[in-house]
Design a protein around this motif. Structure first.
Motif, PDB file in Angstrom:
ATOM      1  N   GLY A   1       7.995   7.735  -5.866  1.00  9.53           N
ATOM      2  CA  GLY A   1       8.914   6.704  -5.393  1.00  9.53           C
ATOM      3  C   GLY A   1       8.405   5.891  -4.218  1.00  9.53           C
ATOM      4  N   SER A   2       7.199   6.197  -3.745  1.00 11.02           N
ATOM      5  CA  SER A   2       6.628   5.464  -2.615  1.00 11.02           C
ATOM      6  C   SER A   2       6.326   4.024  -3.009  1.00 11.02           C
ATOM      7  CB  SER A   2       5.335   6.120  -2.136  1.00 11.02           C
ATOM      8  OG  SER A   2       5.578   7.417  -1.633  1.00 11.02           O
ATOM      9  N   LYS A   3       6.533   3.119  -2.081  1.00 15.57           N
ATOM     10  CA  LYS A   3       6.225   1.708  -2.317  1.00 15.57           C
ATOM     11  C   LYS A   3       4.761   1.458  -1.946  1.00 15.57           C
ATOM     12  CE  LYS A   3      10.865   0.000  -1.891  1.00 15.57           C
ATOM     13  NZ  LYS A   3      11.150   0.321  -3.235  1.00 15.57           N
TER      14      LYS A   3
ATOM     15  N   GLY B   1      -0.063  -0.581   3.930  1.00 20.08           N
ATOM     16  CA  GLY B   1      -0.016  -0.955   5.341  1.00 20.08           C
ATOM     17  C   GLY B   1      -0.346   0.217   6.235  1.00 20.08           C
ATOM     18  N   ALA B   2       0.171   1.397   5.885  1.00 21.88           N
ATOM     19  CA  ALA B   2      -0.122   2.604   6.660  1.00 21.88           C
ATOM     20  C   ALA B   2      -1.604   2.963   6.565  1.00 21.88           C
ATOM     21  CB  ALA B   2       0.741   3.760   6.176  1.00 21.88           C
ATOM     22  N   ILE B   3      -2.154   2.883   5.362  1.00 24.11           N
ATOM     23  CA  ILE B   3      -3.577   3.174   5.170  1.00 24.11           C
ATOM     24  C   ILE B   3      -4.427   2.216   5.999  1.00 24.11           C
ATOM     25  CG2 ILE B   3      -5.494   3.106   3.501  1.00 24.11           C
ATOM     26  CD1 ILE B   3      -3.456   4.092   1.369  1.00 24.11           C
TER      27      ILE B   3
ATOM     28  N   ILE C   1       0.152   9.746  -8.044  1.00 21.03           N
ATOM     29  CA  ILE C   1      -1.257   9.338  -8.039  1.00 21.03           C
ATOM     30  C   ILE C   1      -1.367   7.856  -8.361  1.00 21.03           C
ATOM     31  CG2 ILE C   1      -3.489   9.648  -9.188  1.00 21.03           C
ATOM     32  CD1 ILE C   1      -2.592  12.646  -9.535  1.00 21.03           C
ATOM     33  N   ASN C   2      -0.564   7.380  -9.293  1.00 20.19           N
ATOM     34  CA  ASN C   2      -0.545   5.963  -9.632  1.00 20.19           C
ATOM     35  C   ASN C   2      -0.202   5.117  -8.396  1.00 20.19           C
ATOM     36  OD1 ASN C   2      -0.474   3.643 -11.426  1.00 20.19           O
ATOM     37  ND2 ASN C   2       1.741   3.741 -11.231  1.00 20.19           N
ATOM     38  N   GLN C   3       0.838   5.500  -7.675  1.00 19.01           N
ATOM     39  CA  GLN C   3       1.249   4.749  -6.489  1.00 19.01           C
ATOM     40  C   GLN C   3       0.176   4.814  -5.398  1.00 19.01           C
ATOM     41  OE1 GLN C   3       3.292   3.175  -8.196  1.00 19.01           O
ATOM     42  NE2 GLN C   3       5.028   3.136  -6.800  1.00 19.01           N
TER      43      GLN C   3
END
Length: 86
Positions: free
Chosen positions: A9-11, A17-19, A39-41
């Motif tokens: 569910g992560s955007k 942006g965090a990375i 993994i997809n997200q």
């Protein structure tokens, strides 16, 4: 090392942006994901973050590996994506 945990569910834009922020400050970050959706997200987020840092002359690479994670006493296999400056 900074560890970012990604769920299905992560955007991806938010994770990207965090990375990018961690890459700019520390030069590497570990992204953890369990399950195909997560993994997809995570992979989408890494691709997006590359677009964020590339204009600043930062080139990143991603090194995948398996990890065992304990969740509520249950061992799960996940993916560890080490993202670092090349």
């Amino acid at each position: 090392m900074e560890v970012l945990k990604v769920s299905a569910g992560s955007k991806p834009v938010a994770v990207a942006g965090a990375i990018a922020g961690v890459i700019r400050s520390k030069g590497k970050v570990e992204v953890q994901a369990i399950g195909a959706g997560a993994i997809n997200q995570a992979v989408k987020a890494i691709a997006i973050s590359r677009g964020y840092v590339a204009p600043g002359g930062i080139e990143i690479v991603c090194i995948p590996s398996f990890i065992d994670i304990s969740i509520d006493g249950e061992e799960r296999t996940g993916i560890r994506l080490l993202v670092e400056v090349r």
